[in-house]
Design an enzyme around this catalytic site. Structure first.
Site, PDB file in Angstrom:
ATOM      1  N   ALA A 296      -1.064   2.135  -4.993  1.00  0.00           N
ATOM      2  CA  ALA A 296      -1.709   0.946  -5.019  1.00  0.00           C
ATOM      3  C   ALA A 296      -2.114   1.277  -3.703  1.00  0.00           C
ATOM      4  CB  ALA A 296       0.150  -0.126  -4.171  1.00  0.00           C
ATOM      5  N   PHE A 297      -1.934   2.110  -2.760  1.00  0.00           N
ATOM      6  CA  PHE A 297      -3.238   2.926  -1.422  1.00  0.00           C
ATOM      7  C   PHE A 297      -4.656   2.944  -2.358  1.00  0.00           C
ATOM      8  CE2 PHE A 297      -4.766   3.425   2.621  1.00  0.00           C
ATOM      9  CZ  PHE A 297      -5.233   4.637   2.453  1.00  0.00           C
ATOM     10  N   GLU A 298      -4.589   3.373  -3.625  1.00  0.00           N
ATOM     11  CA  GLU A 298      -5.569   4.356  -3.646  1.00  0.00           C
ATOM     12  C   GLU A 298      -6.055   3.237  -5.427  1.00  0.00           C
ATOM     13  OE1 GLU A 298      -2.380   5.982  -3.791  1.00  0.00           O
ATOM     14  OE2 GLU A 298      -3.516   7.328  -2.020  1.00  0.00           O
TER      15      GLU A 298
ATOM     16  N   ALA B 145       3.032  -2.075  -7.079  1.00  0.00           N
ATOM     17  CA  ALA B 145       4.816  -2.568  -6.846  1.00  0.00           C
ATOM     18  C   ALA B 145       4.514  -1.738  -5.637  1.00  0.00           C
ATOM     19  CB  ALA B 145       5.674  -2.328  -8.005  1.00  0.00           C
ATOM     20  N   VAL B 146       4.688  -2.594  -4.581  1.00  0.00           N
ATOM     21  CA  VAL B 146       5.027  -2.445  -2.671  1.00  0.00           C
ATOM     22  C   VAL B 146       6.363  -2.292  -2.450  1.00  0.00           C
ATOM     23  CG1 VAL B 146       3.716  -1.857  -1.171  1.00  0.00           C
ATOM     24  CG2 VAL B 146       2.126  -1.841  -2.848  1.00  0.00           C
TER      25      VAL B 146
ATOM     26  N   GLY C 254      12.159   1.465   4.528  1.00  0.00           N
ATOM     27  CA  GLY C 254      13.440   1.875   6.095  1.00  0.00           C
ATOM     28  C   GLY C 254      12.026   2.093   6.827  1.00  0.00           C
TER      29      GLY C 254
ATOM     30  N   HIS D 156       5.824   1.254   7.093  1.00  0.00           N
ATOM     31  CA  HIS D 156       5.167   1.661   6.052  1.00  0.00           C
ATOM     32  C   HIS D 156       5.128   0.809   4.637  1.00  0.00           C
ATOM     33  CE1 HIS D 156       4.121   4.818   2.606  1.00  0.00           C
ATOM     34  NE2 HIS D 156       2.798   5.018   2.682  1.00  0.00           N
TER      35      HIS D 156
ATOM     36  N   PHE E 253      -5.110 -10.076  -8.888  1.00  0.00           N
ATOM     37  CA  PHE E 253      -4.307  -9.248  -7.721  1.00  0.00           C
ATOM     38  C   PHE E 253      -3.092  -9.411  -8.666  1.00  0.00           C
ATOM     39  CE2 PHE E 253      -2.932  -7.437  -4.372  1.00  0.00           C
ATOM     40  CZ  PHE E 253      -1.919  -7.831  -3.478  1.00  0.00           C
TER      41      PHE E 253
ATOM     42  N   ARG F 251      10.367 -10.258 -10.845  1.00  0.00           N
ATOM     43  CA  ARG F 251       8.530 -10.517 -11.173  1.00  0.00           C
ATOM     44  C   ARG F 251       8.013  -9.406 -12.093  1.00  0.00           C
ATOM     45  NH1 ARG F 251      11.005 -12.014  -6.813  1.00  0.00           N
ATOM     46  NH2 ARG F 251      10.086 -13.669  -5.225  1.00  0.00           N
TER      47      ARG F 251
HETATM   48  O1  LIG Z   1       2.606   1.673  -5.187  1.00  0.00           O
HETATM   49  C1  LIG Z   1       3.035   1.884  -3.956  1.00  0.00           C
HETATM   50  N1  LIG Z   1       2.976   3.075  -3.502  1.00  0.00           N
HETATM   51  C2  LIG Z   1       3.421   4.004  -2.296  1.00  0.00           C
HETATM   52  N2  LIG Z   1       3.436   4.628  -1.172  1.00  0.00           N
HETATM   53  C3  LIG Z   1       2.477   5.482  -1.981  1.00  0.00           C
HETATM   54  C4  LIG Z   1       0.899   4.809  -1.517  1.00  0.00           C
HETATM   55  O2  LIG Z   1       0.451   4.229  -2.599  1.00  0.00           O
HETATM   56  C5  LIG Z   1       0.184   6.321  -1.990  1.00  0.00           C
HETATM   57  O3  LIG Z   1      -0.440   6.403  -3.384  1.00  0.00           O
HETATM   58  C6  LIG Z   1       0.107   7.813  -0.803  1.00  0.00           C
HETATM   59  O4  LIG Z   1       0.385   7.114  -0.142  1.00  0.00           O
HETATM   60  C7  LIG Z   1      -0.744   8.694  -1.084  1.00  0.00           C
HETATM   61  O5  LIG Z   1      -2.320   8.524  -0.298  1.00  0.00           O
HETATM   62  C8  LIG Z   1       4.667   2.788  -2.150  1.00  0.00           C
HETATM   63  N3  LIG Z   1       5.475   2.916  -0.518  1.00  0.00           N
HETATM   64  O6  LIG Z   1       5.178   4.221  -0.252  1.00  0.00           O
HETATM   65  O7  LIG Z   1       6.282   2.904  -0.595  1.00  0.00           O
HETATM   66  C9  LIG Z   1       4.745   1.795  -2.593  1.00  0.00           C
HETATM   67  O8  LIG Z   1       6.405   0.895  -2.137  1.00  0.00           O
HETATM   68  N4  LIG Z   1       3.645   1.540  -3.630  1.00  0.00           N
END
Ligand SMILES: O=c1[nH]c(NC[C@H](O)[C@H](O)[C@H](O)CO)c([N+](=O)[O-])c(=O)[nH]1
Length: 154
Positions: A56-58, A80-81, A85, A88, A113, A127
């Site tokens: 999701a971050f990308e 899906a994020v 624990g 993050h 979104f 969901r």
């Molecule tokens: O899409 C997700 N990325 C997640 N992390 C990866 C992030 O999107 C990046 O791909 C990673 O940090 C590398 O840049 C998640 N968690 O860490 O839990 C998550 O739940 N969902």
């Protein structure tokens, strides 16, 4: 009284699905739901492109690169994020949401979104095509409606 509203009738435009692979067990159900919704509203599969990113971050950067090409009527962001624990979750989901909204405003292209931000795997499964619907279906419907609406505001 004048009312302007979008319909779900397929436009001629192309749709880009930008997908975070992380939690793919859940995300692929969102992708399936989104594609099914577009096709059943008359979008040709030739007009649908699926682009997969690590997570999701990308998604915002990928969405930006897609928007820059000015080829797509709408972008549908899927992922899906799921809270783990650590804090993050907040950072990933927060940056993803802000970034996608920014792309939409910067390029004037609808970015639906469809990124789940949930507390548990159970909520994610609910969901993605079980008792709480399918966020991919909702995002695709929103994209169709926005394309139709924006066409009336040009
Ligand atoms: O899409 C997700 N990325 C997640 N992390 C990866 C992030 O999107 C990046 O791909 C990673 O940090 C590398 O840049 C998640 N968690 O860490 O839990 C998550 O739940 N969902």
């Amino acid at each position: 009284l004048k009312t302007i509203e979008g319909t779900f009738i397929a436009p001629q435009g192309k749709f880009a699905l930008v997908v975070g692979r992380f939690n793919s067990f859940v995300v692929e159900s969102l992708v399936e739901g989104a594609i099914d919704t577009l096709v059943r509203h008359g979008v040709s599969k030739d007009n649908i492109t699926v682009i997969r990113a690590p997570g999701a971050f990308e998604l915002p950067l990928v969405a930006q690169k897609v928007a820059e090409r000015k080829e797509y009527a709408a972008i549908i962001a899927l992922g899906a994020v799921i809270r783990g624990g650590t804090p993050h979750f907040e950072y990933v989901s927060g940056e993803c949401t802000k970034g996608l909204a920014q792309v939409s405003m910067q390029f004037g292209v609808p970015v639906a979104f469809g990124v789940l931000t949930v507390d548990s795997i159970e909520q994610a499964i609910e969901r993605s095509g079980t008792k709480a619907g399918n966020k991919g279906v909702e995002a695709a419907s929103s994209a169709l409606e926005m394309v139709s609406l924006l066409a009336q505001l040009e």
